[in-house]
Enzyme design. Structure first.
Site, short mmCIF file in Angstrom:
data_model
loop_
_atom_site.label_atom_id
_atom_site.label_comp_id
_atom_site.label_asym_id
_atom_site.label_seq_id
_atom_site.Cartn_x
_atom_site.Cartn_y
_atom_site.Cartn_z
N HIS A 33 0.81 -1.06 -0.58
CA HIS A 33 -0.14 -0.24 -0.31
C HIS A 33 0.72 1.32 -0.08
O HIS A 33 1.99 1.40 0.28
CB HIS A 33 -1.29 0.06 1.49
CG HIS A 33 0.37 -0.57 2.80
ND1 HIS A 33 0.57 0.52 2.77
CD2 HIS A 33 -0.46 -1.38 3.13
CE1 HIS A 33 0.96 -0.01 4.27
NE2 HIS A 33 0.14 -1.35 4.72
N GLU A 34 0.10 2.43 0.41
CA GLU A 34 1.16 3.90 0.19
C GLU A 34 1.95 4.16 0.94
O GLU A 34 2.74 3.98 1.05
CB GLU A 34 0.35 5.15 0.06
CG GLU A 34 0.02 5.13 -1.28
CD GLU A 34 0.48 5.41 -2.43
OE1 GLU A 34 1.24 6.67 -2.12
OE2 GLU A 34 0.40 5.31 -3.50
N HIS A 36 4.00 1.07 2.24
CA HIS A 36 5.57 0.01 1.41
C HIS A 36 6.84 1.32 0.79
O HIS A 36 7.29 1.63 0.40
CB HIS A 36 4.85 -1.02 1.29
CG HIS A 36 3.83 -1.74 1.99
ND1 HIS A 36 2.45 -2.02 2.22
CD2 HIS A 36 5.02 -2.73 2.83
CE1 HIS A 36 2.79 -3.07 3.29
NE2 HIS A 36 3.52 -4.20 3.79
N GLY A 147 8.61 2.18 8.56
CA GLY A 147 7.56 2.81 9.09
C GLY A 147 7.39 2.62 10.58
O GLY A 147 7.33 1.99 11.54
N ASP A 150 4.20 0.65 12.89
CA ASP A 150 5.02 -0.42 13.67
C ASP A 150 5.83 0.39 14.63
O ASP A 150 7.19 -0.02 14.48
CB ASP A 150 5.51 -1.73 13.47
CG ASP A 150 4.81 -2.22 12.24
OD1 ASP A 150 3.53 -2.12 13.09
OD2 ASP A 150 4.54 -1.99 10.90
N GLN A 153 8.30 -2.51 16.68
CA GLN A 153 9.08 -3.20 16.29
C GLN A 153 10.52 -2.60 15.60
O GLN A 153 11.47 -2.70 16.19
CB GLN A 153 8.15 -3.36 14.81
CG GLN A 153 9.29 -3.85 13.75
CD GLN A 153 8.13 -4.34 12.29
OE1 GLN A 153 7.62 -6.05 12.84
NE2 GLN A 153 8.08 -3.69 11.59
O1 PAF Z 1 6.72 -5.13 9.41
C1 PAF Z 1 6.57 -5.77 9.30
O2 PAF Z 1 5.98 -6.51 8.05
C2 PAF Z 1 7.62 -7.11 9.21
O3 PAF Z 1 7.26 -7.36 10.37
C3 PAF Z 1 8.61 -6.95 8.34
C4 PAF Z 1 9.59 -5.98 8.90
C5 PAF Z 1 8.84 -7.50 7.53
C6 PAF Z 1 9.39 -8.73 9.32
O4 PAF Z 1 8.80 -9.57 9.05
#
Ligand code: PAF
Length: 303
Positions: A33-34, A36, A147, A150, A153
């Site tokens: 999507h936008e 990414h 991004g 997350d 993350q």
């Molecule tokens: O954020 C994501 O899409 C996933 O957690 C990642 C960083 C690609 C790891 O699989």
């Protein structure tokens, strides 16, 4: 653009790119999507070569999670990558990344990985850290793009990169939102029309928290409780967690001074959605955003 499915080929391809040429990696699970695309565009702007990995990482999904039905759209992702000027799409199979006897994992300890998403999704960050270390070792990116949606993350990835002395610089870009504020996510595709309308409650709740703070609210417990009430009123929404935390440690704050981060996870229909917003007591949010963007803009471009 090359499509590579084997680790050995990806490594060979990387070996041919010599410094001072730089490589940017955008790790994804596909279904672009936008959000990414914004990461890919930034990588394209900053780096000589851009690698996008597309891999639905089974080991970061728990039992009962949505691994089987996670949206997959490889051919569309490949053509979008091509359009954006990506040099390599690395799309390994599950067996390529985790052969039958695979048994090595990266476990991130400490409160950063055991709270919030870590508490709700046991083993999730172990899966994320493991796949990212593998991708970093395979692609050897100078820059890696993530991004802000997350948020947890991102903090964990930065910690892993720092503590394991990896040579990649983590670049974080703002959450991209729909017009009504819903954060873009591949999981939004699970929502039917009614659920999609309801899903805006995540952003509305965060915006309300921002407003309450701007109006002088300094008690995080009161903000959490008011958000819980708001979510309860949306009959399709089921709250997993909401928290007001220190943006660096993700520890709950006792009172609101300076910067805090509000984050929440809510299930709507089959979609479990997360979102977050940085909130600043004493300064307007936009002022802070402007400061953040200028830091982002000042990141040195790769030559
Ligand atoms: O954020 C994501 O899409 C996933 O957690 C990642 C960083 C690609 C790891 O699989």
């Amino acid at each position: 653009m090359r499509l590579i499915k084997e680790i050995s080929q990806m490594k060979d391809c990387r070996k041919k790119i010599k410094a001072p040429q730089t490589v940017g990696l955008v790790p994804t699970m596909g279904a672009f999507h936008e959000g990414h695309l914004s990461l890919i565009r930034k990588a394209r702007q900053q780096c000589d070569k851009v690698v996008v990995s597309i891999f639905v990482n089974r080991i970061q999904f728990g039992k009962g999670d949505d691994y089987q039905r996670y949206p997959r759209n490889l051919s569309e992702d490949i053509s979008l990558s091509e359009k954006e000027g990506v040099d390599v799409v690395f799309a390994p199979s599950l067996e390529e990344m985790y052969p039958q006897d695979y048994s090595t994992f990266v476990q991130v300890g400490g409160p950063l990985s055991s709270t919030l998403e870590g508490a709700s999704r046991s083993g999730h960050f172990k899966g994320v850290a493991t796949v990212l270390i593998k991708l970093f070792n395979i692609v050897k990116p100078d820059f890696s793009y993530f991004g802000e949606k997350d948020y947890q993350q991102v903090l964990i990835v930065k910690k892993v990169v720092d503590e394991l002395n990896l040579d990649t610089q983590i670049i974080v870009l703002p959450t991209i939102r729909e017009k009504d504020g819903l954060a873009l996510s591949s999981r939004n595709s699970y929502l039917n029309k009614e659920e999609r309308k309801a899903a805006v409650i995540l952003y509305k709740a965060l915006e309300k928290a921002k407003l309450w703070i701007e109006e002088g609210e300094r008690n995080p417990f009161s903000i959490v409780s008011k958000i819980k009430d708001l979510i309860k009123k949306e009959s399709l929404a089921k709250l997993d967690y909401v928290a007001v935390v220190n943006p660096e440690t993700l520890e709950k704050v006792e009172d609101i001074k300076g910067e805090v981060l509000a984050l929440l996870a809510v299930s709507i229909g089959k979609a479990r959605l997360i979102d977050n917003l940085l909130l600043i007591a004493g300064r307007s949010y936009l002022e802070k955003k402007e400061k953040k963007f200028s830091i982002e803009r000042s990141i040195k471009k790769c030559e």
